[in-house]
Scaffold this motif. Structure first.
Motif, PDB file in Angstrom:
ATOM      1  N   THR A  35      -4.137  -9.327   5.145  1.00 23.74           N
ATOM      2  CA  THR A  35      -5.374  -9.743   5.257  1.00 23.74           C
ATOM      3  C   THR A  35      -5.368 -10.942   6.046  1.00 23.74           C
ATOM      4  O   THR A  35      -4.560 -12.416   6.106  1.00 23.74           O
ATOM      5  N   LEU A  43       0.709  -1.241   0.223  1.00 27.13           N
ATOM      6  CA  LEU A  43       0.405  -0.165  -0.437  1.00 27.13           C
ATOM      7  C   LEU A  43       0.795   1.247   0.179  1.00 27.13           C
ATOM      8  O   LEU A  43       1.775   1.486   1.124  1.00 27.13           O
ATOM      9  N   LEU A  93     -11.197  -0.739   7.180  1.00 22.80           N
ATOM     10  CA  LEU A  93      -9.868  -0.880   7.818  1.00 22.80           C
ATOM     11  C   LEU A  93      -8.990  -1.024   9.012  1.00 22.80           C
ATOM     12  O   LEU A  93      -9.690   0.138   9.314  1.00 22.80           O
ATOM     13  N   ARG A 115      -5.808  -1.317  11.850  1.00 17.49           N
ATOM     14  CA  ARG A 115      -4.491  -0.822  11.842  1.00 17.49           C
ATOM     15  C   ARG A 115      -3.423  -1.884  12.772  1.00 17.49           C
ATOM     16  O   ARG A 115      -3.982  -1.943  14.169  1.00 17.49           O
ATOM     17  N   ILE A 158      -0.574  -4.051   2.744  1.00 18.39           N
ATOM     18  CA  ILE A 158      -1.820  -4.365   4.019  1.00 18.39           C
ATOM     19  C   ILE A 158      -2.031  -5.829   4.299  1.00 18.39           C
ATOM     20  O   ILE A 158      -1.727  -6.384   3.149  1.00 18.39           O
ATOM     21  N   LYS A 186      -8.960  -7.541   8.398  1.00 24.51           N
ATOM     22  CA  LYS A 186      -7.779  -6.481   6.635  1.00 24.51           C
ATOM     23  C   LYS A 186      -7.197  -5.284   8.650  1.00 24.51           C
ATOM     24  O   LYS A 186      -8.144  -5.080   8.379  1.00 24.51           O
ATOM     25  N   VAL A 201      -4.034  -1.980   8.095  1.00 22.50           N
ATOM     26  CA  VAL A 201      -2.808  -0.937   7.849  1.00 22.50           C
ATOM     27  C   VAL A 201      -0.876  -1.591   8.188  1.00 22.50           C
ATOM     28  O   VAL A 201      -1.418  -1.383  10.022  1.00 22.50           O
TER      29      VAL A 201
END
Ligand SMILES: [Zn+2]
Length: 250
Positions: free
Chosen positions: A24, A16, A69, A71, A22, A34, A36
């Motif tokens: 999963t 990313l 999403l 973190r 990213i 998922k 970051v």
């Protein structure tokens, strides 16, 4: 903002922007998630080499309500799957296993069965179980857990147990029928394939591997699973297409 920690199996890692990735991952408690991993592409990142496909990790992440999403704040490696991915066949197999769960497991829904299936399959592969059998075992169990696997014991139309001649998978359908109900067109399923599917249903992978089925039988089960899966998803898994194309070239 909620903070979670769970044991997870990494399904997919994507770049990313210039610095981040990213990830999963599949957990027992929260299903597929998922997040970051900030700075994961940077040299000497704190995520180091931990973000490997199919690795088992302890992951901690923050989640904001209403956002898909999360973190990721930390990842600790529990078991690497690296020994499986040292050759092309192993790399393709790994992405095929992960692809199933990317497609079949749900976000935010407990996935204990899917988690255990993937975890035990990786464990058995690392211990050296036959890859072909492990893959057939895995794909048929994914369909079973998703509730789309046809019964290998009796015909759902007339209720009679499958006769010694085997069964039939109609071209437009995902149920196995007896030869009377299925009619002449369709995909014939041999008695040996039905027996293997029943064994897979009751035996663990290491036990199933003790009496290894023939390659021809494994091909038949592969074709059957692929047809049921395609019918259910209405498309083919991308990794399966890649495997077919790669094998055709070898
Ligand atoms: Zn029938």
């Amino acid at each position: 903002m909620a903070l979670h920690t769970a044991e997870a199996l990494i399904l997919d890692v994507r770049d990313l922007h210039d610095r981040d990735r990213i990830v999963t991952f599949l957990t027992r408690e929260f299903g597929k998630k998922k997040g970051v991993a900030r700075g994961a592409r940077v040299k000497h990142s704190r995520f180091g080499g931990q973000l490997q496909p199919l690795a088992k990790v302890a992951v901690t992440w923050y989640e904001k309500e209403g956002q898909d999403l999360g973190r990721i704040s930390s990842v600790e490696l529990v078991r690497t799957a690296h020994p499986l991915q040292t050759d092309l066949e192993g790399i393709l197999l790994g992405s095929y296993l992960a692809d199933h769960l990317l497609e079949f497991s749900q976000e935010g829904e407990a996935s204990d069965h899917f988690y255990r299936l993937l975890d035990s399959t990786i464990q058995a592969l690392l211990a050296g179980v036959d890859r072909d059998l492990a893959t057939r075992y895995f794909e048929s169990w994914v369909l079973r857990l998703a509730g789309v696997f046809p019964s290998p014991t009796a015909c759902p139309e007339c209720g009679s147990p499958f006769p010694p001649e085997g069964a039939m998978l109609p071209r437009s359908g995902e149920m196995l029928l007896c030869l009377d109900c299925g009619g002449p067109s369709g995909f014939a399923v041999s008695p040996a394939a039905l027996e293997l599917l029943r064994r897979i249903g009751r035996e663990s992978l290491p036990v199933a591997a003790e009496r290894a089925p023939s390659r021809a039988l494994l091909r038949e089960v592969e074709d059957l699973c692929a047809q049921v899966r395609r019918y259910f998803l209405q498309h083919e898994l991308r990794s399966y297409d890649v495997i077919q194309r790669t094998l055709a070239k070898v």
